[in-house]
Design a protein around this motif. Structure first.
Motif, PDB file in Angstrom:
ATOM      1  N   GLN A   1      -0.714  -6.373   5.063  1.00  0.00           N
ATOM      2  CA  GLN A   1      -1.721  -6.502   6.121  1.00  0.00           C
ATOM      3  C   GLN A   1      -1.148  -7.312   7.289  1.00  0.00           C
ATOM      4  OE1 GLN A   1      -5.248  -9.150   5.874  1.00  0.00           O
ATOM      5  NE2 GLN A   1      -6.382  -7.245   5.743  1.00  0.00           N
TER       6      GLN A   1
ATOM      7  N   SER B   1       1.054  -9.792   2.199  1.00  0.00           N
ATOM      8  CA  SER B   1       1.109  -8.634   1.317  1.00  0.00           C
ATOM      9  C   SER B   1       0.552  -8.992  -0.051  1.00  0.00           C
ATOM     10  CB  SER B   1       2.550  -8.138   1.207  1.00  0.00           C
ATOM     11  OG  SER B   1       3.371  -9.174   0.739  1.00  0.00           O
TER      12      SER B   1
ATOM     13  N   ASP C   1      -1.099  -5.042  -6.852  1.00  0.00           N
ATOM     14  CA  ASP C   1      -2.200  -5.083  -7.826  1.00  0.00           C
ATOM     15  C   ASP C   1      -1.737  -5.395  -9.255  1.00  0.00           C
ATOM     16  OD1 ASP C   1      -0.937  -2.662  -8.213  1.00  0.00           O
ATOM     17  OD2 ASP C   1      -2.786  -1.544  -8.572  1.00  0.00           O
TER      18      ASP C   1
ATOM     19  N   LYS D   1       3.031   6.613   0.889  1.00  0.00           N
ATOM     20  CA  LYS D   1       2.176   5.756   1.736  1.00  0.00           C
ATOM     21  C   LYS D   1       0.803   6.385   1.948  1.00  0.00           C
ATOM     22  CE  LYS D   1       3.852   7.270   6.243  1.00  0.00           C
ATOM     23  NZ  LYS D   1       2.627   7.791   6.830  1.00  0.00           N
ATOM     24  N   ASP D   2      -0.153   5.522   2.052  1.00  0.00           N
ATOM     25  CA  ASP D   2      -1.533   5.936   2.322  1.00  0.00           C
ATOM     26  C   ASP D   2      -1.760   5.803   3.831  1.00  0.00           C
ATOM     27  OD1 ASP D   2      -4.038   6.734   1.906  1.00  0.00           O
ATOM     28  OD2 ASP D   2      -4.684   5.036   0.690  1.00  0.00           O
TER      29      ASP D   2
ATOM     30  N   ALA E   1      -2.936   4.285   7.115  1.00  0.00           N
ATOM     31  CA  ALA E   1      -3.213   2.875   7.465  1.00  0.00           C
ATOM     32  C   ALA E   1      -4.673   2.701   7.870  1.00  0.00           C
ATOM     33  CB  ALA E   1      -2.301   2.453   8.609  1.00  0.00           C
ATOM     34  N   LYS E   2      -5.270   1.597   7.390  1.00  0.00           N
ATOM     35  CA  LYS E   2      -6.675   1.326   7.740  1.00  0.00           C
ATOM     36  C   LYS E   2      -6.707   0.156   8.707  1.00  0.00           C
ATOM     37  CE  LYS E   2      -8.736   3.086   3.551  1.00  0.00           C
ATOM     38  NZ  LYS E   2      -9.131   2.770   2.211  1.00  0.00           N
TER      39      LYS E   2
ATOM     40  N   SER F   1      -0.179  -3.620  -0.831  1.00  0.00           N
ATOM     41  CA  SER F   1      -0.853  -3.657   0.479  1.00  0.00           C
ATOM     42  C   SER F   1      -0.120  -4.630   1.386  1.00  0.00           C
ATOM     43  CB  SER F   1      -2.287  -4.150   0.349  1.00  0.00           C
ATOM     44  OG  SER F   1      -3.025  -3.235  -0.371  1.00  0.00           O
TER      45      SER F   1
ATOM     46  N   LYS G   1      -0.937   0.723   2.988  1.00  0.00           N
ATOM     47  CA  LYS G   1      -0.929   0.738   1.521  1.00  0.00           C
ATOM     48  C   LYS G   1       0.147   1.704   1.024  1.00  0.00           C
ATOM     49  CE  LYS G   1      -5.508  -0.876   0.563  1.00  0.00           C
ATOM     50  NZ  LYS G   1      -6.793  -0.667  -0.072  1.00  0.00           N
ATOM     51  N   TYR G   2       0.791   1.303  -0.045  1.00  0.00           N
ATOM     52  CA  TYR G   2       1.875   2.116  -0.628  1.00  0.00           C
ATOM     53  C   TYR G   2       1.667   2.183  -2.137  1.00  0.00           C
ATOM     54  CZ  TYR G   2       4.034   1.002   3.839  1.00  0.00           C
ATOM     55  OH  TYR G   2       4.274   0.856   5.178  1.00  0.00           O
TER      56      TYR G   2
ATOM     57  N   ASN H   1       0.152  -0.565  -6.750  1.00  0.00           N
ATOM     58  CA  ASN H   1      -0.301  -0.432  -5.366  1.00  0.00           C
ATOM     59  C   ASN H   1       0.026  -1.692  -4.569  1.00  0.00           C
ATOM     60  OD1 ASN H   1      -1.450   2.153  -5.669  1.00  0.00           O
ATOM     61  ND2 ASN H   1      -3.138   1.202  -6.787  1.00  0.00           N
TER      62      ASN H   1
ATOM     63  N   THR I   1      -4.063  -2.512   7.790  1.00  0.00           N
ATOM     64  CA  THR I   1      -3.536  -2.582   6.421  1.00  0.00           C
ATOM     65  C   THR I   1      -2.782  -1.303   6.080  1.00  0.00           C
ATOM     66  OG1 THR I   1      -5.483  -3.888   5.899  1.00  0.00           O
ATOM     67  CG2 THR I   1      -4.174  -3.121   4.040  1.00  0.00           C
TER      68      THR I   1
END
Lengths: 246, 575
Positions: free
Chosen positions: B310, B292, B295, B335-336, B338-339, B308, B356-357, B306, B354
């Motif tokens: 992974q 994880s 940022d 939450k975004d 997931a990629k 992440s 992302k939050y 932010n 990944t």
């Protein structure tokens, strides 16, 4: 008189014993389901159903247990039975849609009876028993008013006509349901894969295949074979023991 | 310094070993066939990119004749490659299972040894089918014969063909996997060369990715391949052949259709072991790493950081939509989507996913974010494993201008569709209402209840009708009595008793009819009269009749006639 009291007490005790038996069976079924012992759970719930407890909730529980036991055909069969008994159960509607979407292999258009849906729209919102009670009550009120009108003539003909119309409308919907149950029987394929034949016996050629959980209409029954209609143009004969009527 | 010297020596040793290994793998030794007759010969080939010194002295079972060297130089896309084939023809000395022992191969004073090759030498000629089965064959294999539910299995279909064999029209019947038991995906094919038991083959491998859906023992049915093998005809009389078929092209070649079938394979699929707290375990099966990152380490109230997380490795990543993350209560998180970057290959689904939050603090202070843990089934250890990412310290500072920042004052967050994380049916009903009995009416009961009011009404109508009919018949009798009494009175004007009896009877019948009574005595009549006037009229009439009856005067016809008329008139006025 004493004998009468004795009889009454015996009857009450007997009824309590029946109620206790049912509660025990329900508890056993729930416990087995929670312990992932789905075969026992099905056994208990089906015993309750055969004891006369034939409501939508027990059908729903049986369907869930069959689904967990990975018997998709019987799961759909019991969900359909539950749907026929209780219309507005959100849990039932969710599970039925989930199992049908993800586990029933054959794609089938939802049969929509436009006449039925338009004429008897209230059927979507009220249960069968409620609809029957309304029909009986409206009919009774109409005849009471008719009696008053015939003997005393103190009632407006308009009220009579309104109640006559309402009562007969509900009664018609119930009679239509009985007709459908008797002559337009629906059944569910319970075997994993079912070959639909052009005829019965050795002369039958395989026309198409159906899979567990698919709903079919029963058109004719002959000995151990049944003529079924899957959808328009797809009709054939199958062995009776591979499908169960809802 | 001493440590450095040891390390340097170790490095040199490793380098030498690696170099030797690289050289050792730089050649191939193979034969053109592994089954021959005593009158036949085999060709032993040493293939390399440089000329090697081959020591054949330890081959005792064969007579060796050198067949010379051949060199093949290729320049493809500017890339230079060279192949040198050193060929030796070997004649067997005896019948039986002979062996070409490991050959000593020397290059630049470095020794290497080849693998031994066994050759079967028979007395009789080798049949065509035997020869084909040695030149071409197919094989099926799986990456593992035992797997857990959800754990992937790779199915390989290998097609081995001798490079000298020419064939055409290959038709492959791909393996049919039971869709109920497995989900299969075609990964692709690759072609390479391989030496099997000392014989050189061109190999084509088709690879299929299988995901088991059910537990139990399953058999993967054989796959089959058919192709036309082109062989040269042995022509005993070339002139005769030419005249027989002068227009045939390649008339020296003949085509044979051959069929090959792989073995069937048994696969055992096991249920995943149960975990003590099932709710915490993800549906992932494989070999996973988690890491994880955040940022920033400082954030002001109202702004966001932010995060992440992974997960990477080899697992069924597509089955996980959400991670079981928990944040301190002083944070709101969004939450975004997931990629993922996942590829399907022989190792299954490999890559990264990944999550992302965006973390928005609602309170100032110092907070610890993470660690984020994931429980999954490790296929290598065959047990559940928990992996955790690192944690972060995040300092939340108060906003400079407005210390009481409320989230409601902030820009609205982007709303997302609520999606299902996993799928299952809803639970069974457990309340006692399950035991309520069916309240539906059967068809017979419904019809009975429907028609019951109609029959009750019909019954009422019938009773009413009978009652009215009865009443009507009483009236008719009274009417007849009345008429008869009047007639008797008119006929017996001279007979006092008869006249008065008939008159009384007439009066009673008239009043009964008028008052709707079945029977009344003459004395009772007065009680049923409504008003005083009627009562007075009746009393007068009653007195006159009694005077006539009990008076001494004999019957007077005129008087009786008057009394009768008076009575008729009076009865009309009585109410």
């Amino acid at each position: 008189m004493r004998f009468l009291y004795f009889l009454l007490i015996c009857l009450a005790l007997n009824l309590t014993a029946y109620a206790n038996d049912d509660a025990n069976l329900l508890n056993q079924g729930l416990e087995a389901y929670n312990n992932s012992n789905y075969e026992t759970s099905i056994d208990c719930f089906e015993k309750l159903y055969n004891n006369g407890i034939q409501n939508g909730k027990i059908c729903y529980n049986i369907a869930n247990a069959y689904f967990k036991a990975k018997d998709i055909g019987k799961a759909i069969l019991w969900y359909e039975r539950a749907r026929a008994k209780s219309k507005n159960d959100p849990d039932l509607n969710f599970n039925y849609a989930y199992v049908k979407k993800n586990f029933v292999q054959d794609k089938q258009a939802e049969s929509k009876n436009l006449f039925y849906n338009l004429m008897f729209f209230w059927k979507k919102f009220i249960s069968k028993s409620t609809s029957q009670m309304i029909a009986i009550l409206l009919n009774l009120i109409f005849f009471i008013l008719l009696g008053i009108y015939l003997f005393k003539q103190k009632i407006s003909k308009l009220y009579l006509l309104i109640f006559l119309f309402m009562a007969q409308f509900f009664v018609a919907s119930e009679l239509y349901d009985f007709y459908q149950e008797k002559y337009n029987k629906e059944a569910i394929v319970i075997t994993k894969e079912l070959s639909v034949l052009s005829g019965f016996g050795k002369t039958g050629v395989e026309l198409f295949k159906l899979h567990a959980g698919t709903k079919v209409f029963v058109k004719e029954e002959l000995d151990e074979y049944v003529k079924i209609l899957f959808e328009e143009g797809k009709i054939g004969w199958v062995k009776k023991n591979y499908i169960i009527i809802i | 310094m001493k440590t450095l010297k040891i390390n340097f020596k170790f490095f040199i040793l490793v380098f030498l070993l690696l170099t030797k290994n690289a050289n050792a793998q730089d050649f191939k030794v193979f034969v053109d066939k592994t089954k021959i007759s005593i009158s036949d010969a085999i060709v032993l080939t040493v293939l390399s990119n440089q000329e090697l010194q081959v020591d054949l002295s330890n081959i005792s079972d064969f007579k060796i004749v050198s067949s010379g060297n051949s060199t093949n130089v290729q320049i493809i896309n500017g890339k230079y490659s060279k192949e040198i084939k050193q060929n030796y023809t070997l004649f067997p000395k005896k019948v039986g299972k002979l062996e070409i022992p490991p050959l000593k191969i020397i290059y630049k004073k470095q020794k290497s040894f080849s693998n031994p090759i066994s050759i079967e030498v028979t007395e009789n000629q080798i049949s065509k089918d035997d020869k084909d089965s040695l030149d071409i064959f197919v094989k099926a294999r799986v990456s593992k014969n035992e797997a857990y539910l959800g754990e992937h299995i790779i199915y390989y279909f290998d097609f081995f063909a001798d490079p000298k064999i020419t064939f055409t029209n290959p038709v492959l019947e791909k393996p049919k996997f039971d869709k109920v038991n497995f989900i299969s995906k075609d990964i692709g094919k690759k072609t390479y060369s391989k030496i099997v038991n000392g014989k050189h083959y061109n190999v084509t491998t088709l690879t299929f990715f299988l995901t088991p859906l059910k537990k139990g023992k399953f058999q993967i049915k054989p796959s089959s391949l058919s192709l036309d093998i082109i062989t040269n005809k042995k022509i005993s009389d070339p002139f005769n052949n030419m005249f027989n078929n002068p227009f045939a092209i390649n008339s020296r070649q003949q085509i044979r259709r051959q069929y090959f079938q792989t073995n069937s394979l048994d696969v055992q699929i096991k249920k995943l072991p149960t975990f003590s707290n099932n709710q915490d375990v993800s549906s992932l099966i494989g070999d996973i790493l988690i890491k994880s990152s955040i940022d920033k380490n400082k954030v002001k109230l109202g702004s966001s950081a932010n995060l992440s997380i992974q997960i990477s490795g080899s697992a069924n990543f597509s089955d996980i939509e959400e991670l079981p993350v928990k944040f301190p209560s002083a944070f709101k998180y969004y939450k975004d989507k997931a990629k993922d970057n996942i590829q399907l290959g022989e190792n299954g689904y490999t890559g990264t996913k990944t999550f992302k939050y965006a973390l928005v603090p609602t309170k100032a202070g110092s907070f610890k974010i993470g660690p984020f843990c994931l429980k999954y089934f490790d296929v290598n250890k065959k047990a559940y494993k928990e992996i955790c990412s690192q944690s972060f310290d995040l300092l939340v500072q108060k906003a400079e201008k407005d210390e009481n920042v409320h989230l409601s004052n902030k820009k609205a967050v982007d709303k997302e569709d609520v999606r299902f994380i996993s799928k299952d049916i809803l639970p069974i009903k457990t309340d006692l209402s399950v035991l309520e009995k069916n309240t539906f009416l059967s068809f017979k009961s419904f019809i009975t209840l429907y028609l019951l009011p109609f029959f009750i009404l019909l019954l009422f109508c019938l009773i009413q009708k009978i009652y009215l009919k009865q009443k009507q018949s009483n009236k008719n009798i009274l009417n007849k009595k009345k008429k008869q009494a009047l007639k008797d009175a008119q006929n017996n004007l001279e007979d006092k008793d008869k006249f008065l009896n008939a008159l009384s009877c007439f009066i009673v019948a008239s009043v009964c009819l008028q008052k709707d009574k079945d029977e009344l005595s003459f004395d009772e009549l007065k009680e049923y009269l409504e008003d005083d006037k009627s009562k007075e009229i009746f009393e007068n009439l009653y007195n006159k009749i009694n005077q006539q009856r009990y008076g001494k005067a004999s019957a007077d016809m005129e008087k009786n006639k008057r009394l009768l008329n008076e009575t008729i008139m009076m009865l009309k006025d009585i109410k």
